[in-house]
Scaffold this motif. Structure first.
Motif, PDB file in Angstrom:
ATOM      1  N   GLY A 231     -13.663  14.500 -23.947  1.00 41.73           N
ATOM      2  CA  GLY A 231     -13.568  14.214 -25.366  1.00 41.73           C
ATOM      3  C   GLY A 231     -12.191  14.531 -25.900  1.00 41.73           C
ATOM      4  N   HIS A 232     -11.823  13.842 -26.950  1.00 43.94           N
ATOM      5  CA  HIS A 232     -10.553  14.075 -27.629  1.00 43.94           C
ATOM      6  C   HIS A 232     -10.854  14.244 -29.113  1.00 43.94           C
ATOM      7  CE1 HIS A 232      -7.642  12.870 -24.373  1.00 43.94           C
ATOM      8  NE2 HIS A 232      -8.795  12.467 -23.869  1.00 43.94           N
ATOM      9  N   LEU A 233     -10.303  15.280 -29.705  1.00 46.21           N
ATOM     10  CA  LEU A 233     -10.569  15.583 -31.116  1.00 46.21           C
ATOM     11  C   LEU A 233      -9.281  15.560 -31.912  1.00 46.21           C
ATOM     12  CD1 LEU A 233     -12.773  16.458 -33.168  1.00 46.21           C
ATOM     13  CD2 LEU A 233     -12.112  18.817 -32.682  1.00 46.21           C
ATOM     14  N   VAL A 234      -9.295  14.823 -33.008  1.00 46.84           N
ATOM     15  CA  VAL A 234      -8.175  14.773 -33.942  1.00 46.84           C
ATOM     16  C   VAL A 234      -8.681  15.247 -35.294  1.00 46.84           C
ATOM     17  CG1 VAL A 234      -6.626  13.240 -35.225  1.00 46.84           C
ATOM     18  CG2 VAL A 234      -6.934  12.920 -32.770  1.00 46.84           C
ATOM     19  N   ALA A 235      -7.906  16.082 -35.985  1.00 44.36           N
ATOM     20  CA  ALA A 235      -8.236  16.511 -37.336  1.00 44.36           C
ATOM     21  C   ALA A 235      -7.077  16.167 -38.257  1.00 44.36           C
ATOM     22  CB  ALA A 235      -8.506  18.013 -37.380  1.00 44.36           C
ATOM     23  N   LEU A 236      -7.382  15.579 -39.398  1.00 43.42           N
ATOM     24  CA  LEU A 236      -6.378  15.245 -40.396  1.00 43.42           C
ATOM     25  C   LEU A 236      -6.723  15.943 -41.708  1.00 43.42           C
ATOM     26  CD1 LEU A 236      -6.058  11.393 -39.795  1.00 43.42           C
ATOM     27  CD2 LEU A 236      -4.543  13.197 -38.953  1.00 43.42           C
ATOM     28  N   ARG A 237      -5.757  16.623 -42.281  1.00 38.04           N
ATOM     29  CA  ARG A 237      -5.970  17.315 -43.543  1.00 38.04           C
ATOM     30  C   ARG A 237      -5.813  16.340 -44.699  1.00 38.04           C
ATOM     31  NH1 ARG A 237      -2.463  22.576 -44.484  1.00 38.04           N
ATOM     32  NH2 ARG A 237      -0.783  21.045 -44.499  1.00 38.04           N
ATOM     33  N   GLN A 238      -6.780  16.328 -45.592  1.00 40.60           N
ATOM     34  CA  GLN A 238      -6.719  15.434 -46.738  1.00 40.60           C
ATOM     35  C   GLN A 238      -5.500  15.761 -47.596  1.00 40.60           C
ATOM     36  OE1 GLN A 238      -9.642  15.932 -49.843  1.00 40.60           O
ATOM     37  NE2 GLN A 238      -9.783  13.727 -50.201  1.00 40.60           N
ATOM     38  N   ALA A 242      -1.773  16.329 -42.449  1.00 38.78           N
ATOM     39  CA  ALA A 242      -1.449  17.289 -41.396  1.00 38.78           C
ATOM     40  C   ALA A 242      -2.370  17.005 -40.230  1.00 38.78           C
ATOM     41  CB  ALA A 242      -1.646  18.713 -41.901  1.00 38.78           C
ATOM     42  N   TYR A 243      -1.835  16.983 -39.036  1.00 42.33           N
ATOM     43  CA  TYR A 243      -2.502  16.364 -37.898  1.00 42.33           C
ATOM     44  C   TYR A 243      -2.645  17.322 -36.722  1.00 42.33           C
ATOM     45  CZ  TYR A 243      -2.881  12.884 -34.101  1.00 42.33           C
ATOM     46  OH  TYR A 243      -3.269  12.152 -33.004  1.00 42.33           O
ATOM     47  N   GLU A 268      -7.181  25.633 -34.524  1.00 44.40           N
ATOM     48  CA  GLU A 268      -6.711  26.485 -35.612  1.00 44.40           C
ATOM     49  C   GLU A 268      -6.129  25.611 -36.707  1.00 44.40           C
ATOM     50  OE1 GLU A 268      -3.217  29.786 -36.413  1.00 44.40           O
ATOM     51  OE2 GLU A 268      -4.262  29.791 -34.469  1.00 44.40           O
ATOM     52  N   VAL A 269      -6.555  25.828 -37.938  1.00 46.04           N
ATOM     53  CA  VAL A 269      -6.007  25.104 -39.080  1.00 46.04           C
ATOM     54  C   VAL A 269      -5.207  26.091 -39.922  1.00 46.04           C
ATOM     55  CG1 VAL A 269      -7.857  23.399 -39.092  1.00 46.04           C
ATOM     56  CG2 VAL A 269      -8.088  25.451 -40.497  1.00 46.04           C
ATOM     57  N   PRO A 270      -4.167  25.626 -40.613  1.00 46.95           N
ATOM     58  CA  PRO A 270      -3.255  26.543 -41.289  1.00 46.95           C
ATOM     59  C   PRO A 270      -3.665  26.929 -42.698  1.00 46.95           C
ATOM     60  CG  PRO A 270      -2.436  24.336 -41.482  1.00 46.95           C
ATOM     61  CD  PRO A 270      -3.696  24.243 -40.679  1.00 46.95           C
ATOM     62  N   SER A 271      -4.610  26.181 -43.295  1.00 42.65           N
ATOM     63  CA  SER A 271      -4.899  26.429 -44.704  1.00 42.65           C
ATOM     64  C   SER A 271      -6.303  25.982 -45.041  1.00 42.65           C
ATOM     65  CB  SER A 271      -3.904  25.655 -45.585  1.00 42.65           C
ATOM     66  OG  SER A 271      -4.150  24.255 -45.474  1.00 42.65           O
ATOM     67  N   ALA A 272      -6.798  26.464 -46.189  1.00 42.72           N
ATOM     68  CA  ALA A 272      -8.049  25.944 -46.712  1.00 42.72           C
ATOM     69  C   ALA A 272      -7.840  24.494 -47.126  1.00 42.72           C
ATOM     70  CB  ALA A 272      -8.498  26.782 -47.915  1.00 42.72           C
ATOM     71  N   GLY A 273      -8.887  23.704 -47.028  1.00 44.19           N
ATOM     72  CA  GLY A 273      -8.768  22.307 -47.413  1.00 44.19           C
ATOM     73  C   GLY A 273      -9.859  21.469 -46.797  1.00 44.19           C
ATOM     74  N   SER A 274      -9.866  20.200 -47.160  1.00 45.51           N
ATOM     75  CA  SER A 274     -10.796  19.237 -46.575  1.00 45.51           C
ATOM     76  C   SER A 274     -10.116  18.562 -45.395  1.00 45.51           C
ATOM     77  CB  SER A 274     -11.191  18.178 -47.613  1.00 45.51           C
ATOM     78  OG  SER A 274     -11.923  18.764 -48.676  1.00 45.51           O
ATOM     79  N   TYR A 275     -10.830  18.451 -44.289  1.00 43.89           N
ATOM     80  CA  TYR A 275     -10.303  17.851 -43.081  1.00 43.89           C
ATOM     81  C   TYR A 275     -11.256  16.756 -42.607  1.00 43.89           C
ATOM     82  CZ  TYR A 275      -7.079  21.795 -42.688  1.00 43.89           C
ATOM     83  OH  TYR A 275      -6.100  22.721 -42.923  1.00 43.89           O
ATOM     84  N   ARG A 276     -10.683  15.733 -42.007  1.00 46.97           N
ATOM     85  CA  ARG A 276     -11.467  14.680 -41.384  1.00 46.97           C
ATOM     86  C   ARG A 276     -11.320  14.829 -39.881  1.00 46.97           C
ATOM     87  NH1 ARG A 276     -15.842  11.754 -42.650  1.00 46.97           N
ATOM     88  NH2 ARG A 276     -15.687   9.538 -42.131  1.00 46.97           N
ATOM     89  N   LEU A 277     -12.446  14.919 -39.155  1.00 48.04           N
ATOM     90  CA  LEU A 277     -12.439  15.053 -37.708  1.00 48.04           C
ATOM     91  C   LEU A 277     -12.817  13.730 -37.063  1.00 48.04           C
ATOM     92  CD1 LEU A 277     -14.338  18.440 -37.149  1.00 48.04           C
ATOM     93  CD2 LEU A 277     -11.915  18.081 -37.658  1.00 48.04           C
ATOM     94  N   TYR A 278     -12.139  13.408 -35.965  1.00 48.83           N
ATOM     95  CA  TYR A 278     -12.405  12.195 -35.205  1.00 48.83           C
ATOM     96  C   TYR A 278     -12.595  12.589 -33.741  1.00 48.83           C
ATOM     97  CZ  TYR A 278     -10.125  10.205 -39.351  1.00 48.83           C
ATOM     98  OH  TYR A 278      -9.760   9.893 -40.637  1.00 48.83           O
TER      99      TYR A 278
END
Length: 332
Positions: A231-238, A242-243, A268-278
């Motif tokens: 599997g490959h996981l990508v997270a983008l910060r709304q 931020a990727y 690990e994410v750097p800040s609070a926020g909404s993220y989209r995971l793929y």
């Protein structure tokens, strides 16, 4: 994509920082205005980040390690240059410190080039692998689906060099219909599969995320390797895109990593926020992409039209002749 597509290489957006072999990835912090470094000597003034972290261009070496790859169209003497292509195609070159097109690349995760695109409202996402021509031009059926501003990331390692991620913004003309970010949900469906997320990212520390795949109520225990992983996981910060791109713990065939139903990631994410995971995973001879919205820290929930468990909506209508199957889930 034809010449009507407008290109811009300096729009703000935070970019790809790939994880280690065991899947630990890090998102960078606040967005920093990009400067063009195409005339900087290769390797000059850079910190220890081997995945495209760029510096402050000689002004502050101590702060250089905090800048991620993908923010810049040009870094360490390498530049991403989109080129004209027939309708339905996307094409670009990477030029080196000598100004010539680069034709030698190392293989990373089974490919010499990873091209990842995401629309700025996070309603579209593609991870594709272009083909390299003899003249140094990379070409692929256009992964851009519908009007809007898309961020295109080229992740590669030039032969004998360090891994880099360069990024440009690509504007697809037409009437834009922004989509709200879907509500946070612990489960989503795609192509008949149900994927369940366990774990919550916490700002500033490593969090364990586990994604479990089932079909027709039964766990999938025969996931197929895709680019050397299950599997490959990508997270983008709304907001700033931020990727983060990580790979799961363990590798296929190592004698201890099961082929599902659970695929674990340390992120690990750097800040609070909404993220989209793929999540990209392969089963039944096809690659599928499951999408989630998650909240990190004490971030307010993003506006959304439907709460709770949901079915992943389609991305905007693909560009003509895109050739990637269902919108939003194209791979090659």
């Amino acid at each position: 994509m034809n010449t009507a597509t407008k290109l811009s290489g300096f729009a703000l957006g935070l970019a790809a920082v790939f994880g280690t072999a065991y899947g630990v990835g890090h998102l960078a912090g606040p967005v920093t205005p990009a400067a063009d470094t195409r005339h900087e000597p290769a390797g000059a003034g850079h910190g220890s980040d081997p995945h495209g972290g760029s510096d402050s261009h000689g002004a502050d070496p101590a702060g250089a390690a905090h800048l991620p790859g993908g923010l810049l169209v040009s870094d360490r003497g390498y530049t991403m240059q989109p080129v004209d292509a027939p309708s339905g195609q996307f094409a670009f070159r990477i030029t080196g410190p000598d100004g010539a097109a680069v034709t030698g690349y190392e293989v990373a995760h089974d490919k010499r080039m990873h091209l990842i695109v995401a629309r700025r409202d996070l309603s579209g996402f593609r991870h594709v692998h272009p083909e390299l021509g003899a003249d140094g031009t990379w070409r692929v059926d256009s992964p851009l689906g519908g009007p809007g501003v898309w961020r295109a990331f080229a992740d590669f390692t030039p032969s004998g060099g360090e891994p880099l991620t360069l990024g440009v913004d690509v504007t697809v003309p037409g009437q834009l219909q922004p989509r709200p970010l879907p509500a946070p949900a612990a489960s989503t469906t795609v192509d008949g599969y149900t994927v369940t997320l366990t774990g919550t990212p916490q700002p500033g520390r490593t969090s364990q995320l586990t994604l479990t795949v089932s079909r027709d109520g039964k766990p999938v225990t025969d996931l197929e390797p895709y680019l050397g992983a299950y599997g490959h996981l990508v997270a983008l910060r709304q907001g700033d895109l931020a990727y983060l791109h990580v790979h799961p713990e363990g590798v296929p065939g190592d004698g201890r990593t099961p082929a599902g139903p659970a695929v674990g990631f340390a992120a690990e994410v750097p800040s609070a926020g909404s993220y989209r995971l793929y999540l990209d995973f392969r089963h039944g001879g096809a690659v599928h992409t499951a999408e989630f919205t998650v909240l990190a820290g004490d971030a307010p929930a993003a506006p959304a039209s439907t709460p709770g468990t949901r079915t992943t909506p389609p991305a905007p209508t693909p560009t003509a002749d895109a050739g990637h199957g269902a919108p939003g889930h194209g791979h090659n």
